[in-house]
Scaffold this motif. Sequence first.
Motif, PDB file in Angstrom:
ATOM      1  N   ASP A   1       0.600  -1.278  -0.279  1.00  0.00           N
ATOM      2  CA  ASP A   1      -0.306  -0.004   0.088  1.00  0.00           C
ATOM      3  C   ASP A   1       1.182   1.416  -0.259  1.00  0.00           C
ATOM      4  O   ASP A   1       0.269   2.054   0.420  1.00  0.00           O
ATOM      5  N   PHE A   2       2.003   0.928   0.290  1.00  0.00           N
ATOM      6  CA  PHE A   2       2.776   2.308   0.808  1.00  0.00           C
ATOM      7  C   PHE A   2       4.211   2.381  -0.162  1.00  0.00           C
ATOM      8  O   PHE A   2       4.865   3.656  -1.217  1.00  0.00           O
ATOM      9  N   VAL A   3       4.382   1.113  -0.901  1.00  0.00           N
ATOM     10  CA  VAL A   3       5.802   1.613  -1.613  1.00  0.00           C
ATOM     11  C   VAL A   3       5.129   0.224  -3.901  1.00  0.00           C
ATOM     12  O   VAL A   3       4.402  -0.866  -3.569  1.00  0.00           O
ATOM     13  N   GLY A   4       5.467   1.548  -5.145  1.00  0.00           N
ATOM     14  CA  GLY A   4       5.177   0.447  -5.620  1.00  0.00           C
ATOM     15  C   GLY A   4       3.979   1.178  -6.345  1.00  0.00           C
ATOM     16  O   GLY A   4       3.585   2.365  -6.345  1.00  0.00           O
ATOM     17  N   GLU A   5       3.838   1.587  -8.180  1.00  0.00           N
ATOM     18  CA  GLU A   5       2.927   2.290  -8.776  1.00  0.00           C
ATOM     19  C   GLU A   5       1.457   1.717  -8.312  1.00  0.00           C
ATOM     20  O   GLU A   5       0.619   2.972  -8.945  1.00  0.00           O
ATOM     21  N   LYS A   6       1.505   0.737  -7.751  1.00  0.00           N
ATOM     22  CA  LYS A   6      -0.545   0.461  -8.037  1.00  0.00           C
ATOM     23  C   LYS A   6      -0.388   0.985  -6.394  1.00  0.00           C
ATOM     24  O   LYS A   6      -1.920   0.659  -5.724  1.00  0.00           O
ATOM     25  N   ALA A   7       0.442   1.183  -5.588  1.00  0.00           N
ATOM     26  CA  ALA A   7       0.415   2.090  -4.391  1.00  0.00           C
ATOM     27  C   ALA A   7      -0.938   2.912  -4.208  1.00  0.00           C
ATOM     28  O   ALA A   7      -1.059   3.894  -4.282  1.00  0.00           O
ATOM     29  N   PRO A   8      -1.970   2.615  -3.340  1.00  0.00           N
ATOM     30  CA  PRO A   8      -2.170   3.756  -3.588  1.00  0.00           C
ATOM     31  C   PRO A   8      -2.314   5.345  -1.929  1.00  0.00           C
ATOM     32  O   PRO A   8      -2.706   5.589  -2.742  1.00  0.00           O
ATOM     33  N   LEU A   9      -1.294   5.090  -1.121  1.00  0.00           N
ATOM     34  CA  LEU A   9      -0.973   5.467  -0.315  1.00  0.00           C
ATOM     35  C   LEU A   9       0.613   5.634  -0.549  1.00  0.00           C
ATOM     36  O   LEU A   9       1.339   5.802  -0.088  1.00  0.00           O
ATOM     37  N   ARG A  10       1.159   5.819  -1.545  1.00  0.00           N
ATOM     38  CA  ARG A  10       2.369   5.625  -2.384  1.00  0.00           C
ATOM     39  C   ARG A  10       3.147   6.471  -1.630  1.00  0.00           C
ATOM     40  O   ARG A  10       3.190   7.856  -1.628  1.00  0.00           O
ATOM     41  N   CYS A  11       4.351   6.535  -1.342  1.00  0.00           N
ATOM     42  CA  CYS A  11       5.454   6.709  -0.817  1.00  0.00           C
ATOM     43  C   CYS A  11       6.554   7.055  -1.387  1.00  0.00           C
ATOM     44  O   CYS A  11       7.045   5.193  -1.772  1.00  0.00           O
ATOM     45  N   PRO A  12       6.635   7.729  -2.621  1.00  0.00           N
ATOM     46  CA  PRO A  12       7.469   7.929  -4.189  1.00  0.00           C
ATOM     47  C   PRO A  12       9.244   7.482  -4.133  1.00  0.00           C
ATOM     48  O   PRO A  12       9.583   6.646  -5.092  1.00  0.00           O
ATOM     49  N   GLY A  13       9.359   7.909  -3.042  1.00  0.00           N
ATOM     50  CA  GLY A  13      11.132   7.492  -2.378  1.00  0.00           C
ATOM     51  C   GLY A  13      10.784   6.207  -2.374  1.00  0.00           C
ATOM     52  O   GLY A  13      12.629   5.551  -2.200  1.00  0.00           O
ATOM     53  N   GLY A  14      10.142   4.923  -1.764  1.00  0.00           N
ATOM     54  CA  GLY A  14      10.259   4.163  -1.450  1.00  0.00           C
ATOM     55  C   GLY A  14      10.409   3.307  -2.986  1.00  0.00           C
ATOM     56  O   GLY A  14      11.400   2.581  -2.053  1.00  0.00           O
ATOM     57  N   ASP A  15      10.536   3.287  -4.246  1.00  0.00           N
ATOM     58  CA  ASP A  15      11.406   3.157  -4.716  1.00  0.00           C
ATOM     59  C   ASP A  15      12.195   2.810  -4.589  1.00  0.00           C
ATOM     60  O   ASP A  15      13.333   2.107  -4.808  1.00  0.00           O
ATOM     61  N   ASP A  16      13.171   4.374  -4.955  1.00  0.00           N
ATOM     62  CA  ASP A  16      14.376   4.442  -4.431  1.00  0.00           C
ATOM     63  C   ASP A  16      15.466   3.243  -3.687  1.00  0.00           C
ATOM     64  O   ASP A  16      16.892   3.592  -3.284  1.00  0.00           O
ATOM     65  N   ILE A  17      14.820   2.985  -2.358  1.00  0.00           N
ATOM     66  CA  ILE A  17      15.456   2.092  -1.649  1.00  0.00           C
ATOM     67  C   ILE A  17      15.805   1.230  -1.243  1.00  0.00           C
ATOM     68  O   ILE A  17      16.230   0.155  -0.767  1.00  0.00           O
ATOM     69  N   ILE A  18      15.046  -0.147  -2.460  1.00  0.00           N
ATOM     70  CA  ILE A  18      14.566  -0.947  -2.364  1.00  0.00           C
ATOM     71  C   ILE A  18      15.918  -1.772  -3.178  1.00  0.00           C
ATOM     72  O   ILE A  18      16.838  -2.726  -1.964  1.00  0.00           O
TER      73      ILE A  18
END
Length: 200
Positions: A14-31
Amino acid sequence: MPRHAILVIDMLNDFVGEKAPLRCPGGDDIIEPLQKLFEWVRNRQDDDVHLVHIQEAHRKHDADFRVRPVHAVDGTWGSDFIPALYPEGDEYIVKKRRHSGFAHTDLDLYLKEENIDTVVVTGVWTNVCVRSTATDALANAYKVITLSDGCASKTDAMHEHGLVDLSIFTKVMSIDEYIDAWNKGEDPWIGGGDAENKVE
């Protein structure tokens, strides 16, 4: 010998990824940096560094939804961990319903049972759940390290402001600095990172 617990906070669908409804955009960068950290921990030959996965898992009518949209309901896809950072083996999972991983959970009990002296925070969001968890870790008398490139927020500004606040009461360092200190036989709390422990 120091004993650390790396808390991986809310790296969930729900927080990370393009389909996340409450997306944290920076979350993709820390994977990718977190995958490197996971691999390093999992390849260690001892148990002085633990991976602990903090999972937001709300009930359907949680009080949190009075101020935020419904998200990360326990048992749903949104509350599950992203596949790239899925827990393995006996890595401990702590379900939470509030910002802090310590609030009304058994996290402190687990850390005390495992003789952990230092909590290392990563995940999303730097200025909300990461900061809240770090604050409670300090309140429970743990030393606290923040891995700056292992945390993210909605915007770079939110992330940087979160790090400034965290630098007041935690040691802020990069994942590479953290790993390098251990590999040199140093406790990262003492060695590595910014000697003055400040974010400019």
